[in-house]
Every structure is written in structure tokens, then in C-alpha cells.
Design an enzyme around this catalytic site. Structure first.
Site, PDB file in Angstrom:
ATOM      1  N   HIS A 318       0.852  -1.187   0.000  1.00 33.62           N
ATOM      2  CA  HIS A 318       0.000   0.000   0.000  1.00 33.62           C
ATOM      3  C   HIS A 318       0.883   1.230   0.000  1.00 33.62           C
ATOM      4  CE1 HIS A 318      -3.122   2.851   1.111  1.00 33.62           C
ATOM      5  NE2 HIS A 318      -3.955   1.952   0.642  1.00 33.62           N
ATOM      6  N   ASP A 375      -7.868  -5.724   0.080  1.00 37.76           N
ATOM      7  CA  ASP A 375      -8.342  -6.590  -1.009  1.00 37.76           C
ATOM      8  C   ASP A 375      -7.918  -8.041  -0.872  1.00 37.76           C
ATOM      9  OD1 ASP A 375      -9.654  -4.584  -2.518  1.00 37.76           O
ATOM     10  OD2 ASP A 375      -7.700  -3.783  -3.053  1.00 37.76           O
TER      11      ASP A 375
HETATM   12  N1  CMC Z   1       4.028  -7.406  -4.879  1.00 36.58           N
HETATM   13  C1  CMC Z   1       5.363  -7.380  -5.097  1.00 36.58           C
HETATM   14  N2  CMC Z   1       6.128  -6.291  -4.959  1.00 36.58           N
HETATM   15  C2  CMC Z   1       5.508  -5.173  -4.576  1.00 36.58           C
HETATM   16  C3  CMC Z   1       4.136  -5.121  -4.324  1.00 36.58           C
HETATM   17  C4  CMC Z   1       3.389  -6.296  -4.491  1.00 36.58           C
HETATM   18  N3  CMC Z   1       2.065  -6.304  -4.272  1.00 36.58           N
HETATM   19  N4  CMC Z   1       3.788  -3.860  -3.974  1.00 36.58           N
HETATM   20  C5  CMC Z   1       4.924  -3.158  -3.998  1.00 36.58           C
HETATM   21  N5  CMC Z   1       5.972  -3.951  -4.358  1.00 36.58           N
HETATM   22  C6  CMC Z   1       7.381  -3.567  -4.441  1.00 36.58           C
HETATM   23  C7  CMC Z   1       7.672  -2.805  -5.717  1.00 36.58           C
HETATM   24  O1  CMC Z   1       8.053  -3.663  -6.759  1.00 36.58           O
HETATM   25  C8  CMC Z   1       8.795  -1.903  -5.263  1.00 36.58           C
HETATM   26  O2  CMC Z   1       9.960  -2.692  -5.191  1.00 36.58           O
HETATM   27  P1  CMC Z   1      11.400  -2.059  -5.573  1.00 36.58           P
HETATM   28  O3  CMC Z   1      11.730  -1.140  -4.453  1.00 36.58           O
HETATM   29  O4  CMC Z   1      12.302  -3.244  -5.675  1.00 36.58           O
HETATM   30  O5  CMC Z   1      11.239  -1.346  -6.881  1.00 36.58           O
HETATM   31  C9  CMC Z   1       8.424  -1.551  -3.820  1.00 36.58           C
HETATM   32  O6  CMC Z   1       7.626  -2.660  -3.376  1.00 36.58           O
HETATM   33  C10 CMC Z   1       7.621  -0.279  -3.698  1.00 36.58           C
HETATM   34  O7  CMC Z   1       6.477  -0.399  -4.544  1.00 36.58           O
HETATM   35  P2  CMC Z   1       5.779   0.794  -5.314  1.00 36.58           P
HETATM   36  O8  CMC Z   1       5.111   0.257  -6.532  1.00 36.58           O
HETATM   37  O9  CMC Z   1       6.753   1.910  -5.494  1.00 36.58           O
HETATM   38  O10 CMC Z   1       4.723   1.236  -4.235  1.00 36.58           O
HETATM   39  P3  CMC Z   1       3.457   2.123  -4.496  1.00 36.58           P
HETATM   40  O11 CMC Z   1       3.169   2.846  -3.256  1.00 36.58           O
HETATM   41  O12 CMC Z   1       3.611   2.966  -5.722  1.00 36.58           O
HETATM   42  O13 CMC Z   1       2.316   1.059  -4.820  1.00 36.58           O
HETATM   43  C11 CMC Z   1       0.463  -0.379  -4.659  1.00 36.58           C
HETATM   44  C12 CMC Z   1       1.259   0.741  -3.977  1.00 36.58           C
HETATM   45  C13 CMC Z   1      -0.776  -0.663  -3.815  1.00 36.58           C
HETATM   46  C14 CMC Z   1      -0.010   0.091  -6.052  1.00 36.58           C
HETATM   47  C15 CMC Z   1       1.355  -1.638  -4.770  1.00 36.58           C
HETATM   48  O14 CMC Z   1       1.732  -2.083  -3.496  1.00 36.58           O
HETATM   49  C16 CMC Z   1       0.676  -2.762  -5.551  1.00 36.58           C
HETATM   50  O15 CMC Z   1       0.734  -2.781  -6.781  1.00 36.58           O
HETATM   51  N6  CMC Z   1       0.001  -3.709  -4.854  1.00 36.58           N
HETATM   52  C17 CMC Z   1      -0.735  -4.760  -5.523  1.00 36.58           C
HETATM   53  C18 CMC Z   1      -2.081  -4.242  -5.955  1.00 36.58           C
HETATM   54  C19 CMC Z   1      -3.018  -4.055  -4.790  1.00 36.58           C
HETATM   55  O16 CMC Z   1      -3.167  -4.937  -3.943  1.00 36.58           O
HETATM   56  N7  CMC Z   1      -3.706  -2.907  -4.769  1.00 36.58           N
HETATM   57  C20 CMC Z   1      -4.706  -2.590  -3.738  1.00 36.58           C
HETATM   58  C21 CMC Z   1      -4.268  -1.467  -2.862  1.00 36.58           C
HETATM   59  S1  CMC Z   1      -5.305  -1.316  -1.401  1.00 36.58           S
HETATM   60  C22 CMC Z   1      -6.867  -0.925  -1.957  1.00 36.58           C
HETATM   61  C23 CMC Z   1      -6.966   0.293  -2.807  1.00 36.58           C
HETATM   62  O17 CMC Z   1      -6.345   1.307  -2.530  1.00 36.58           O
HETATM   63  O18 CMC Z   1      -7.705   0.244  -3.783  1.00 36.58           O
END
Ligand code: CMC
Length: 441
Positions: A318, A375
Site C-alpha cells: 500500500h 483486497d
Molecule cells: N508485490 C510485489 N512487490 C511489490 C508489491 C506487491 N504487491 N507492492 C509493492 N511492491 C514492491 C515494488 O516492486 C517496489 O519494489 P522495488 O523497491 O524493488 O522497486 C516496492 O515494493 C515499492 O512499490 P511501489 O510500486 O513503489 O509502491 P506504491 O506505493 O507505488 O504502490 C500499490 C502501492 C498498492 C499500487 C502496490 O503495493 C501494488 O501494486 N500492490 C498490488 C495491488 C493491490 O493490492 N492494490 C490494492 C491497494 S489497497 C486498496 C486500494 O487502494 O484500492
């Protein structure tokens, strides 16, 4: 008890000094603070005074507005609506009570609550013409596609509540949206399975009525299961608002142009649809189906960690929570209650729990502070209740409509509404002369 007047106030004596190393010139920027949460550097005059912008494309360090509605402390795993903790609301409140608090600032007393329930219930039906909109869609259309269309279409039907400057019209629009979203969501489900639309029943509670419209049929009476109705209500409470996430920010920016509320909520639905946001609940179930068996978890996690084909552990991570997501913890408990009530032994639950256990002890997830989010377990409950995966994000939209419209209303009620208009860091071509086509290489 009313909430304290929203700040932000300048922190006495605190400024942030910005120095241009090239010229040695420096500027003092005011530092603001809200009631809780990090201090905030006020950069509103930055461009006027320095000729420079700030660069924060995904808003990781930018407060886009001030708000009194929802507060998240991502390091503590804390979520509060109007100061009330989400765990307490989920346990003790009802969805419409939470909706009232989000919209008006405080939990209602019993007279206010009855009046609010009456006002929302009064608007549960949709205009008969809207039925024809549904018939224009393919039966196999994704219900989120249908929702984007029919919710935007509401603006074509409710001309008497489109004046955003009239507080009464704003309120009627808010009631209409909260009331009609479940009806439209249930219609989108019924349409996809070829069953007749069920008219809302105003003698039922918000969540009972929703289950009735989804699973009832005109041919026989529908018996409400109180455990499922309560679970539905809790799921709605847990999804009701989440401060300035992608869809809420979309609603706010659409609303900042003075667009009508129905159009703004339709924009929010479109933004919610993506798998990084509300679409993740559908993606989690698809991921569990794809993994299939506990034995395949290590191989799946290997792909995630190697970022193979951008594979992510869906339902994990998140932007704000760097500790547990309190909503996920409530849902996990609720998941057990629902499966027990239905006598369902879903291998997906076992698989999800094992996946969570392994991920939470893996340095990849530990180092990045990735925990299960809302989720991760919601899909398992919704599936057990009988919803197809394609409906999961629609249910999220039904609940989040309350948050969206509360945030929209808060924004419009600010003394001065200014259109949202980010700037950019341009990296394209500099000025060049037009070359006639016959002279181009
Ligand atoms: N699985 C694997 N790696 C992950 C995940 C994941 N679910 N989420 C983040 N990472 C890694 C990402 O690859 C990055 O690694 P590195 O530092 O090596 O590049 C690091 O963690 C930071 O990730 P980010 O993408 O920069 O983080 P963000 O804040 O931009 O993304 C997120 C947040 C929710 C989009 C992401 O965690 C994600 O894609 N999660 C899976 C989708 C999901 O479950 N979404 C629902 C969110 S909660 C409900 C809502 O808000 O709708």
C-alpha cells in the site's frame, strides 16, 4: 460533539528554507500543521516567488488538499473516519451511520439517523428509462464498464440537483448517489446473468436490500441471512473512504472544474477500476486461482520477487500503510465467520493464509514493508456470498461512493474553489521550425 475547527495553522517559528545553490538566494517557506499527521511545507507561493515548481509525479510527498474526513497513519496501521477508529466502526456501527459521519462530520443521534436513513431510502429507485441503458450493453460486459456508463448517465435524469452551488441540491445529489449506486450495481449483476431487475425494498436495511436486489428473484420470497447482511455491511464500512487515494483524487479534480457530482462519481468509478486500486480484489482471486495449490507458492513468489512480467502479489502493499492495513485484519476475521455460516470450505482461504504466512516471513516483503491490504481477503468472502469476481470492484464502488461524495462536498464547501491544475517538468523538444511534409526525411 463537534470536531475542532480544521487547521491548517502555520507552525509558529517554523519555516523551511530553500536555497538555490547556483545563485545562493534563499527563501523561507511556511510550515503548516493539521490536527494530527506530518507537518507540511506550504509551497503555494513557490512559483510566484522563486520561478520554480516542485516535482512529485505520483504525489508521494504532496498533500493535495486539506481535509477533515479521514486520517491514516500508515506507520501505525491506523485508519480513522472523523476521528473514529475503523475497527470500532466496523464492529459497532452501520454503513449508513458511517455514511452520515463521513458526510456531516459526526455520528448522528437517533433522530438524525432515522431522518438520514429515510432520506437515502427515499431515493433507492432509478428512473425507469435507465433500464434501457442496460439493454444497450452486451450481456458479457464487465459490470464496471456498465457502472461507468450508467452512473454518468444519472446526470441526464436528475436535472433538479445539478447546481453545485446550491447546498440543498448538493445534499439531494449525495443522497441520490448513495441510494442509487446499490440499485445500479445490482442491476448490472442481474443483467449479466439474464435475470430480471429487482426493485429495491425500502423496508430492508441498506445491506439487506442490496443482497435482496442481487440474489432475490420475483418468483419466490428471498430470506435474508443476518450473518451475511452484517458481513455485507461491514465490507461496505471498511471500503467507505480512504482519504486522498487515486479515485478520490480523481473525483476531487473532476469536481474542481465544477462538473456535476454524477459525472465526478463516474470519474471515480473509472479510476477505481484499475488493478493497482479497487480492481485488486478481483485480481487477488484470479491470482489464487492461477496459483492453484500451496505447492506452487514458492514458484509464484519467485516470479514476484524477480518482477517477472511485472507479476505482483495482489492484495499486498500500500502507498500509505507501511504496517498492517487495519481493514485487512477485520476482513480476515469476517472471512472466517462467513465461511463458517455458509459451511463453505474454500481452498482459496487456506491458500491465501499460507501465501500471507510465507510472504510475511520473506525478506523481500519485510524489507519493503508489504502487508496484506483490504483486497487480500475481501474476494474470498464475496465469492462465498455468491458474487462473481467481476462484481467485486463494483461492490467497492458502492461503498466508496460515500467517501467520494463526502470529499467532493467538502471541497465545494471550501470558501474558494480553485480548479486543480498540476504543472509539469517538460522534457520534450524545444522550439523548432515547422517543416513542410515534402521536405521531411
Ligand atoms: N508485490 C510485489 N512487490 C511489490 C508489491 C506487491 N504487491 N507492492 C509493492 N511492491 C514492491 C515494488 O516492486 C517496489 O519494489 P522495488 O523497491 O524493488 O522497486 C516496492 O515494493 C515499492 O512499490 P511501489 O510500486 O513503489 O509502491 P506504491 O506505493 O507505488 O504502490 C500499490 C502501492 C498498492 C499500487 C502496490 O503495493 C501494488 O501494486 N500492490 C498490488 C495491488 C493491490 O493490492 N492494490 C490494492 C491497494 S489497497 C486498496 C486500494 O487502494 O484500492
Amino acid at each position: 460533539m463537534s470536531q475542532p475547527e480544521a487547521k491548517p495553522a502555520a507552525v509558529p517559528g517554523a519555516t523551511f528554507t530553500l536555497t538555490d545553490d547556483e545563485t545562493g538566494k534563499s527563501w523561507k517557506l511556511p510550515v503548516l500543521e493539521g490536527t494530527v499527521g506530518p507537518k507540511t511545507i506550504d509551497v503555494r507561493k513557490l512559483y510566484d516567488e522563486t520561478g520554480m515548481f516542485t516535482f512529485d509525479p505520483s504525489y508521494t510527498s504532496t498533500a493535495s488538499c486539506k481535509s477533515r474526513i479521514t486520517y491514516i497513519d500508515g506507520d501505525k496501521g491506523l485508519l480513522m473516519h472523523r476521528g473514529y477508529k475503523i475497527e470500532e466502526l466496523a464492529e459497532q456501527s452501520t454503513f449508513l451511520e458511517v455514511a452520515y459521519a463521513l458526510l456531516y462530520g459526526d455520528l448522528p443521534n437517533s433522530t438524525q439517523y432515522d431522518e438520514f436513513v429515510h432520506n437515502v431510502t427515499y431515493h433507492t429507485m432509478v428512473h425507469e428509462q435507465l433500464h434501457f441503458f442496460f439493454r444497450g450493453f452486451r450481456r458479457d460486459a464487465h459490470p464496471m464498464a456498465v457502472m461507468c456508463g450508467v452512473v454518468a448517465a444519472l446526470a441526464a435524469f436528475y436535472h433538479d440537483s445539478l447546481d453545485i452551488w446550491d447546498p440543498e441540491q448538493r445534499e439531494i445529489s449525495a443522497h441520490r448517489l448513495i441510494a442509487k449506486l446499490p440499485t445500479l450495481a445490482a442491476m448490472s449483476y442481474k443483467y449479466s446473468i439474464g435475470q430480471p431487475f429487482m426493485y429495491p425494498r425500502n423496508d430492508l436495511s441498506f445491506s439487506e436490500n442490496f443482497l435482496y436486489m442481487c440474489f432475490g428473484v420475483p418468483a419466490e420470497p428471498y430470506k435474508i441471512n443476518p450473518v451475511l447482511a452484517r458481513a455485507m455491511d461491514k465490507i461496505f464500512i471498511l471500503h467507505a473512504d480512504h482519504e486522498q487515494n487515486a479515485s478520490t483524487s480523481t473525483v476531487r479534480i473532476a469536481g474542481s472544474s465544477q462538473a456535476n457530482p454524477f459525472a465526478c462519481i463516474a470519474a471515480g468509478i473509472a479510476s477505481l477500476w484499475g488493478p493497482a486500486h479497487g480492481g485488486a480484489n478481483q485480481a487477488v482471486l484470479e491470482m489464487l486461482e492461477q496459483i492453484g495449490h500451496k505447492d506452487n507458492i514458492p514458484e509464484f513468489l519467485r516470479k514476484v520477487k524477480e518482477k517477472q512480467d511485472n507479476t505482483r502479489l495482489m492484495g499486498f502493499g500500500h502507498r500509505v500503510y507501511k504496517n498492517h492495513d487495519p481493514r485487512a485484519q477485520v476482513l480476515k476475521k469476517e472471512c472466517d465467520a462467513v465461511l463458517k455460516e455458509l459451511g463453505v470450505n474454500d481452498p482459496h482461504l487456506e491458500l491465501a493464509m499460507e501465501l500471507e504466512r510465507i510472504a510475511l516471513s520473506d525478506p523481500y516483503f519485510i524489507d519493503r514493508k508489504l502487508f496484506p491490504n483490504v483486497d487480500f481477503y475481501s474476494g474470498i468472502i464475496l465469492k462465498a456470498m455468491g458474487f462473481p469476481t467481476s462484481m467485486f470492484t463494483v461492490l467497492f464502488a458502492v461503498a466508496r461512493t460515500v467517501g467520494w461524495i463526502s470529499q467532493w462536498k467538502e471541497m465545494i464547501e471550501e470558501p474558494a474553489l480553485k480548479i486543480g491544475r498540476p504543472r509539469q517538468l517538460y522534457t520534450g523538444a524545444t522550439e523548432r521550425a515547422y517543416t513542410p511534409i515534402d521536405k521531411r526525411k
